[in-house]
Design an enzyme around this catalytic site. Sequence first.
Site, short mmCIF file in Angstrom:
data_model
loop_
_atom_site.label_atom_id
_atom_site.label_comp_id
_atom_site.label_asym_id
_atom_site.label_seq_id
_atom_site.Cartn_x
_atom_site.Cartn_y
_atom_site.Cartn_z
N GLU A 210 0.87 -1.19 0.00
CA GLU A 210 0.00 0.00 0.00
C GLU A 210 0.89 1.23 0.00
O GLU A 210 1.79 1.38 0.82
CB GLU A 210 -0.90 -0.03 1.24
CG GLU A 210 -1.92 1.10 1.22
CD GLU A 210 -3.07 0.89 2.23
OE1 GLU A 210 -3.40 -0.28 2.51
OE2 GLU A 210 -3.60 1.89 2.72
N ARG A 211 0.64 2.11 -1.00
CA ARG A 211 1.45 3.32 -1.16
C ARG A 211 2.93 3.00 -1.37
O ARG A 211 3.80 3.76 -0.94
CB ARG A 211 1.29 4.27 0.04
CG ARG A 211 -0.15 4.57 0.41
CD ARG A 211 -0.96 5.13 -0.72
NE ARG A 211 -2.36 5.33 -0.34
CZ ARG A 211 -3.30 5.72 -1.20
NH1 ARG A 211 -3.02 5.90 -2.48
NH2 ARG A 211 -4.52 5.88 -0.79
N ASN B 169 -3.15 -1.81 7.72
CA ASN B 169 -4.45 -2.40 7.35
C ASN B 169 -4.20 -3.90 7.28
O ASN B 169 -3.95 -4.45 6.22
CB ASN B 169 -4.94 -1.85 6.02
CG ASN B 169 -5.28 -0.37 6.12
OD1 ASN B 169 -5.87 0.08 7.10
ND2 ASN B 169 -4.90 0.40 5.10
N GLU C 132 -10.70 4.24 9.40
CA GLU C 132 -10.87 3.93 7.99
C GLU C 132 -11.38 2.51 7.75
O GLU C 132 -10.86 1.78 6.91
CB GLU C 132 -9.55 4.16 7.23
CG GLU C 132 -9.10 5.62 7.26
CD GLU C 132 -7.84 5.89 6.44
OE1 GLU C 132 -7.77 6.95 5.84
OE2 GLU C 132 -6.94 5.02 6.40
N ARG D 104 -2.14 3.34 16.97
CA ARG D 104 -2.15 4.52 16.09
C ARG D 104 -3.27 5.48 16.44
O ARG D 104 -4.41 5.06 16.69
CB ARG D 104 -2.26 4.10 14.62
CG ARG D 104 -1.00 3.46 14.10
CD ARG D 104 -1.17 2.97 12.69
NE ARG D 104 -0.68 3.90 11.70
CZ ARG D 104 -1.38 4.36 10.67
NH1 ARG D 104 -2.65 4.03 10.53
NH2 ARG D 104 -0.84 5.16 9.78
N ARG E 246 -12.18 17.12 10.48
CA ARG E 246 -11.43 15.86 10.59
C ARG E 246 -10.12 16.03 11.35
O ARG E 246 -9.70 15.13 12.09
CB ARG E 246 -11.14 15.31 9.19
CG ARG E 246 -10.17 14.14 9.20
CD ARG E 246 -10.04 13.47 7.86
NE ARG E 246 -8.79 12.75 7.75
CZ ARG E 246 -8.34 12.19 6.63
NH1 ARG E 246 -9.04 12.24 5.52
NH2 ARG E 246 -7.18 11.56 6.61
N ASP F 179 -2.90 14.02 7.21
CA ASP F 179 -2.40 12.77 6.65
C ASP F 179 -1.19 12.98 5.73
O ASP F 179 -1.33 12.84 4.52
CB ASP F 179 -3.53 12.06 5.90
CG ASP F 179 -3.17 10.63 5.53
OD1 ASP F 179 -2.18 10.12 6.08
OD2 ASP F 179 -3.88 10.04 4.71
N GLU G 228 3.72 8.97 -0.58
CA GLU G 228 2.31 8.87 -0.97
C GLU G 228 1.78 10.18 -1.53
O GLU G 228 1.11 10.20 -2.55
CB GLU G 228 1.46 8.44 0.23
CG GLU G 228 -0.04 8.46 -0.06
CD GLU G 228 -0.90 8.05 1.13
OE1 GLU G 228 -0.34 7.70 2.18
OE2 GLU G 228 -2.13 8.06 0.99
N TRP H 50 -13.31 13.02 2.55
CA TRP H 50 -12.49 12.32 1.55
C TRP H 50 -12.47 13.07 0.21
O TRP H 50 -12.01 12.56 -0.78
CB TRP H 50 -13.00 10.88 1.34
CG TRP H 50 -12.57 9.96 2.45
CD1 TRP H 50 -11.81 10.27 3.53
CD2 TRP H 50 -12.88 8.56 2.59
NE1 TRP H 50 -11.62 9.18 4.34
CE2 TRP H 50 -12.28 8.10 3.79
CE3 TRP H 50 -13.62 7.65 1.82
CZ2 TRP H 50 -12.37 6.79 4.24
CZ3 TRP H 50 -13.73 6.34 2.27
CH2 TRP H 50 -13.12 5.91 3.47
#
Lengths: 684, 684
Positions: free
Chosen positions: B141-142, B189, B270, B303, B314, B343, B371, B528
């Site tokens: 991921e990323r 994740n 998420e 986290r 947010r 983020d 990212e 988002w």
Amino acid sequence: MAYIKRMIIVALLMLTQATLLKAEDGQALWLRGNSNIKVTVSGPGHSPVVDLAIAELKRGWHGKPDMVLNLRISDNPAIKGDGFQLEESAISARTELGLLYGAYELLRSQYLGSPARRFVSNPSYSRRILNHWDNLDGSIERGYAGRSIFWGEKENGLSITEQDKEKWTAYARANASIGINGSVLNNVNASAKILSKPYLEKVRAIAERLRPYGIKTYLSVNFSSPVLIGKLKKADPLDPQVQQWWKDKVKEIYALIPDFGGFLVKANSEGQPGPQDYGRTHVDGANMMADALEPFGGIVMWRAFVYNPSPEDRTKQAYKEFLPLDGAFRKNVILQVKNGPLDFQPREPFSPLFGGMTKTPVMPEFQITQEYLGGSKQLVFLSTLWEECLNNDTFKNGKGSTVAACTDGSLSKTDFTAIAGVANIGNDVNWTGHTFAQANWYAFGRLAWNNKLESKVIAAEWIKQTFLDSKEKKTDAKFAKTVQGIMMESREAAVDYMMPLGLHHIFAEGHHYGPAPWFSNDKIRADWTSVYYHKADEQGIGFDRTRNGSDAVDQYHEPLSSKLNSLSTCPEIYLLWFHHVPWSYRLKSGNDLWTELCLRYDRGVNKVRSFQKDWDRMDGAIDKERFQEVQSKLRTQSRDAQIWKDACLLYFQQFSKREIPFDIERPVHDLQSLKELTKSRDYN
Amino acid sequence: MAYIKRMIIVALLMLTQATLLKAEDGQALWLRGNSNIKVTVSGPGHSPVVDLAIAELKRGWHGKPDMVLNLRISDNPAIKGDGFQLEESAISARTELGLLYGAYELLRSQYLGSPARRFVSNPSYSRRILNHWDNLDGSIERGYAGRSIFWGEKENGLSITEQDKEKWTAYARANASIGINGSVLNNVNASAKILSKPYLEKVRAIAERLRPYGIKTYLSVNFSSPVLIGKLKKADPLDPQVQQWWKDKVKEIYALIPDFGGFLVKANSEGQPGPQDYGRTHVDGANMMADALEPFGGIVMWRAFVYNPSPEDRTKQAYKEFLPLDGAFRKNVILQVKNGPLDFQPREPFSPLFGGMTKTPVMPEFQITQEYLGGSKQLVFLSTLWEECLNNDTFKNGKGSTVAACTDGSLSKTDFTAIAGVANIGNDVNWTGHTFAQANWYAFGRLAWNNKLESKVIAAEWIKQTFLDSKEKKTDAKFAKTVQGIMMESREAAVDYMMPLGLHHIFAEGHHYGPAPWFSNDKIRADWTSVYYHKADEQGIGFDRTRNGSDAVDQYHEPLSSKLNSLSTCPEIYLLWFHHVPWSYRLKSGNDLWTELCLRYDRGVNKVRSFQKDWDRMDGAIDKERFQEVQSKLRTQSRDAQIWKDACLLYFQQFSKREIPFDIERPVHDLQSLKELTKSRDYN
């Protein structure tokens, strides 16, 4: 007669409508000058042409209110052909068409705010012709403005709607307003079908719409027509049956279209059939058709754009092939010669045929459609290119024998003169795709009428008529000056970012939009590749056409040939056209060739960026619609100029093995990705 | 023991090979310092770690020839943890790992040409950890540098080849050389499968390769693991069965990996499961795991990256959620907090949690993988971003309470401290895709060891070791200086061409590479989308987080909160983060906001172009391979910077309704085409 009157009424209706609805979508072209100012016009009786002239004057009058203007036929010897004389309150001409042209000129000068003055204006060429490369299926070869306005998609292209007819009238009017008087309705790569009955019927319908505006209709013909649509076994021009076939066909045409102009022929060129297929010459072929056309006053325009897969330098071949035939053609044959010896490149030296042929008349063929100059994506004003060509001195009869003089009858009298422009017209609302491509159509017409007109004048005329009101707003002068500046620099910018210093034909295969200096392919003839033309190697770059090379220079007259032959005297704009030059060679700027090449490409990119800045500053000066269209296209042009620069510099750098000067902007693409991009992207 | 010895031999073999074959493909990272200079090293007996230290010193010695160097274990109170003291002819440390770190530091200083001097170096954080967002199918991921080096494509990711093992050793060595001592082997994740027997067996195999280099192994765990791979019906942390499941699982892990480091947990964030699914708190969840790990010395990194679809800003949510829990966590729990409250944006203010939590230890999470900063296509040195974050003053205990001080134990003692970096490592030959992305890995390690190191020093260290020889060539100083300049300006350039003046998260959906300030979608949560963050309208642009707005400013301590709250005192780099600012607002430059925004975007593009120029001038200073790779990537970055500029200016212009200042380069794209481009193009 009633029919013709009806036609005229429809036409008049049309020209009123054209500028009323959605005025600034570009559809009105440079004909936006509707006016409410009253004028009384008297004409020499009534005729379709005279009535049109009167209607136009009433519609667009920007002179003194309530004036009385007199149109009269005159035998003033100062007036030639369809020329005219303007006076304070009169237009005189030898012909009715002369009156119409005089009317357009008067209206133009009024709109432009030039004070009316007494002067005579005669056309430089007697035939001022658009060549439409329109296929019968409605597609247009090298067309970038939609589909054909002549050949539809339905019924094999034969359908005719009211909209079609209105379009043809609007087309004829636009042409007449700038002096164009002929249209070749189909592609030079001609389908033989055009000469079959149904298509000729459609040609008749088109011709009826063009006729009131003085536009003669011509057709491109396929040399093999007697075989392809006749029942003959061959098309040998010396065969009596073949000759008879053409005579019969011509007769059939004239029965339908009494003022038919004649044939345009591309023979024995790029795969087209021709007399050489039967061991005959271009003379045999052209004369056969000329003989058929002669009784009706028709002409043959025989294209000199011929070259064969041979070791001979392609740019020499047309001259070599046609010069021995000089004088052998019938009087109603004219040789149609592209401005340069290659193929409509951003810059070429003029074709040596202009100065070479002494007995056979030659007509210039210019390309209005931007096959090699950015399609309808790029703003490139071509008038400067044509002006450059026309003003080139061939030295045919000593100094002053310009291409213009060689073709307009000044140097030697001919029965007729002609000039052709490959049209950029399609069924897009604004006719030409790019708003500024309208300027190229306009400029062609204006130069065809007067081949001494300066491009900057043409640009100024066009800008005012196309974008501004007759009565000037505050911002108008600035807009006019800014846009004139862009137009006048645009072709040189394109040369810089595409092919500076005499480089030529390094386009991507097929679409001729993007760069592909790397293009090479063993499976096709060498002269269809890029490497054939630039000949870059570790020593240098350029095509040696000097006496040590292909000796193309000697197709020109002295002193030009020696001037071109010598590296030190050859104009730098043609340097790599005539010389293979070492990378280290010092140019007049003091830079070596490689550095100069880099700087030119970079200059071209920056020029387009400056056009963007100039244009953006004009926001608000004109209608939003066209402003944004041009703004958007300049953005594309800017990106694509950068692609050109990067592709050429990164490719040639492989041979020069020198650094791109560090003070110019670096490439933003890789060579490999550009090879993919120019192949895959929709570039045409 | 024989086994471990064999491991060491393989490892030593590896590190010799790594720099011998195809040296300049980037595989050797900053470890190119092989040497033939002889040195004698004596150590405190033999152990895997000590033997490694000795072998490294012999391999890379650039000090005086034939010296005798002494490694010794010392109880010098100036030395802390795995720190060390360097002397003329000795390295002292409390631990064997300290000797290894001392050896790397000595070699580095020799290679860099810094004279050996007596000094003590202690790590800023006791746990210096890479987080790998590697999925068990080998995807990352990323990740922008190929596939996972831990989880292969075959046998459900469980296969192990000799190449894998060698890679793990090389990976461990590179990390040890910059002080990193922990690796989380799988994505936050997390797949629950990671805790199943076969995967734990593979973790053991990896851990065996990492252990000699002092790298502890950690795992990301899925909170629902007891349900997903256990046989339980729920994962409620207060359920004794669940607690027992975790205890058993931890025991199983430690049986395989005795030095296992602990768990990293992304819970209730998420879409990930968490204790809130059962009405419990983060404390309940974290403590349950902490209790299971505690007997073995393991820790929980919980986290704080949590936010819910709610009307609340947010960026405020994590603080609001965790502050009430302060002090309730077990001692072996640490809160892992991203540098900013959103983020990993090109620029964010620091997260208020750093200054907010007083009893619960907090560790910074930095993102090494780019990212939001150009993937592996763009050169962006992130050290300056992290340095900026670490040096930010939270005012927690008054002036001087920097983020560094809040997290490294200076402000209040904790049992342990930690810092995490999300790795940018994949199986690409050069590990990180972009050669310069290696610098970010390097910088993270160096800052984790010493959070006061200056980025310019880190850059200089990395450049020399990565590109240059120990013995300087003539061109080296110029190269080093030039490249340091590029690196030091690179992040600010990216901020300029992506999101200047405090703009944030206007990325294209999904890939987070290109711009999409227009991105808005009623079907997903507002936070988002891009429009949520920039809030551009006809009045102005920016997110009002003042006391009149979301009041995020009050999550910071005074005097910072008031400083941020006031438009006139808020630093301009955070302007649009905290304020909705009128287009006409005058900035310190004297420009209005719109003009300044335009100039910043333009400056960013021009900065990248200047990087290109700088880099191109370095042609010949280093190996062709990496030179060309970077050259090519800078070209892409230059194009993509222009895309950012054009997209943002053309989009925001719709609201500002002001002209882009005419003296800057114009956009070369249209808004609509950019919308298509960023959607369709392979951008990630």
